[in-house]
Design an enzyme around this catalytic site. Structure first.
Site, short mmCIF file in Angstrom:
data_model
loop_
_atom_site.label_atom_id
_atom_site.label_comp_id
_atom_site.label_asym_id
_atom_site.label_seq_id
_atom_site.Cartn_x
_atom_site.Cartn_y
_atom_site.Cartn_z
N ARG A 184 -13.59 -34.83 -16.41
CA ARG A 184 -13.36 -34.36 -17.65
C ARG A 184 -12.39 -33.08 -17.44
NH1 ARG A 184 -14.75 -38.17 -21.60
NH2 ARG A 184 -16.37 -39.41 -20.61
N ASN A 204 -11.69 -26.69 -8.76
CA ASN A 204 -11.49 -28.18 -8.97
C ASN A 204 -10.80 -28.69 -7.84
OD1 ASN A 204 -11.40 -30.66 -10.11
ND2 ASN A 204 -9.12 -30.61 -10.76
N HIS A 208 -7.99 -31.52 -6.44
CA HIS A 208 -7.20 -32.64 -7.11
C HIS A 208 -6.87 -33.58 -5.72
CE1 HIS A 208 -4.59 -34.49 -9.76
NE2 HIS A 208 -3.61 -34.36 -8.88
N ASP A 217 -7.42 -23.65 -15.33
CA ASP A 217 -6.72 -22.83 -16.43
C ASP A 217 -6.56 -23.70 -17.82
OD1 ASP A 217 -4.36 -24.28 -15.98
OD2 ASP A 217 -3.17 -22.82 -15.50
N GLY A 275 -4.46 -25.71 -18.60
CA GLY A 275 -3.71 -27.07 -18.69
C GLY A 275 -4.46 -27.93 -17.66
N ASP A 317 -4.78 -29.64 -14.37
CA ASP A 317 -4.32 -29.40 -12.98
C ASP A 317 -3.18 -28.30 -12.60
OD1 ASP A 317 -6.25 -31.43 -12.44
OD2 ASP A 317 -4.73 -32.81 -12.65
C1 GRF Z 1 -11.78 -37.01 -5.07
O1 GRF Z 1 -10.52 -37.83 -4.53
C2 GRF Z 1 -11.39 -36.01 -5.86
O2 GRF Z 1 -10.18 -35.45 -5.37
C3 GRF Z 1 -10.99 -36.60 -7.22
O3 GRF Z 1 -12.08 -37.70 -7.47
C4 GRF Z 1 -12.66 -38.01 -6.10
C5 GRF Z 1 -14.14 -37.65 -5.94
O4 GRF Z 1 -14.71 -38.40 -4.77
N1 GRF Z 1 -10.93 -35.59 -8.31
P1 GRF Z 1 -16.22 -37.91 -4.79
O5 GRF Z 1 -16.97 -38.20 -5.95
O6 GRF Z 1 -16.27 -36.42 -4.41
O7 GRF Z 1 -16.48 -38.92 -3.83
#
Ligand code: GRF
Length: 264
Positions: free
Chosen positions: A132, A153, A155, A187, A189, A191
């Site tokens: 989210r 976060n 990514h 922030d 936006g 990512d």
């Molecule tokens: C990871 O690849 C993360 O970068 C992305 O969602 C995935 C989550 O994996 N946002 P997990 O639930 O930590 O196994």
């Protein structure tokens, strides 16, 4: 330091963070794990370690709003105009009704999240596979104007390439020869926040989407604890960097620097 973790799924990053806190590679404790979906395996992982959990069920909140939007009470302090002017998730071409629906429903969910997080008062909120995006309603209240942002976060791509929900898929389908993962502060936006750390891996002839995801996740499990540990040691700072040359495409940006004088 107390950290809170939010998840939406299996929680393999959560597991890596819990393990590194338990073996003291991160000088912090996981105070709670929250999810936007009930019954995800990550919650089970938290319980196995005695960590309190909660769920803020976004889907239910959004459905309830859609059934009875006239009667919904928006959270105390919710200022639609102000939040609309701050958000950068939607561009000028998104219909206003769509933006307002998003901001109102998210504020309701985010107010509940804030109620839960307040109980534990964490210094850092870590998004680990949390699917989210936050609106300024949450970000401003959680960061509390602190110079150093308090929400991180991870990514699954080398930002600023491939923001969005399918970083490894986008990297693979684009035909990239290098993939990677990025830890960044949140922030307004999607990512777009200041980058804390990145790790990259080669994509070679025999790779499939599955092997790309496997390679990426293994790096995530190293990178995320490392970045959280830097935060816990007080070694991260956000500064404004400007490009005076006038030639570049990034004239000014808030970037993360690591304080080397605070090395343990
Ligand atoms: C990871 O690849 C993360 O970068 C992305 O969602 C995935 C989550 O994996 N946002 P997990 O639930 O930590 O196994």
């Amino acid at each position: 330091m107390k950290i809170g973790v939010l998840i939406s799924g299996g929680g393999s990053n959560l597991q890596a963070i819990i393990d590194r806190c338990e073996d003291k590679s991160i000088e912090a404790t996981v105070a709670f794990v929250g999810s936007d979906r009930p019954d995800v395996y990550g919650l089970e992982r938290a319980r196995k370690h005695g960590i309190p959990t909660f769920v803020v069920d976004y889907s239910r909140i959004i459905s309830a709003f859609d059934q009875d939007s006239e009667d919904v009470t928006l959270p105390h302090g919710f200022d639609l105009e102000q939040i609309r002017s701050r958000q950068t998730l939607f561009g000028p071409h998104t219909p206003a009704a769509e933006v307002d629906h998003f901001l109102k429903t998210r504020a309701i969910a985010e107010a509940r999240l804030l109620d839960h997080t307040k109980v534990y008062n964490p210094e850092l909120l870590v998004l680990a596979g949390y699917m989210r995006t936050f609106s300024p309603f949450f970000i401003d209240r959680f960061n509390q104007g602190a110079a150093l942002p308090r929400i991180m976060n991870i990514h699954p791509a080398l930002l600023p390439a491939f923001p969005g929900t399918d970083g490894y898929g986008d990297t693979f389908h684009y035909g990239c020869k290098v993939g990677g993962c990025t830890v960044h502060f949140i922030d307004y936006g999607e990512d777009t926040g200041p980058i804390i750390g990145q790790k990259a891996f080669a994509i070679t002839a025999g790779d499939t989407l599955e092997t790309v995801k496997e390679k990426g996740l293994k790096l995530e499990w190293q990178l995320y604890p490392k970045c959280i540990s830097l935060y816990a040691q007080g070694r991260l700072r956000v500064v404004e960097q400007t490009d005076e040359s006038g030639h570049g495409g990034v004239p000014a940006r808030r970037i993360v620097v690591q304080d080397t004088d605070k090395m343990p």
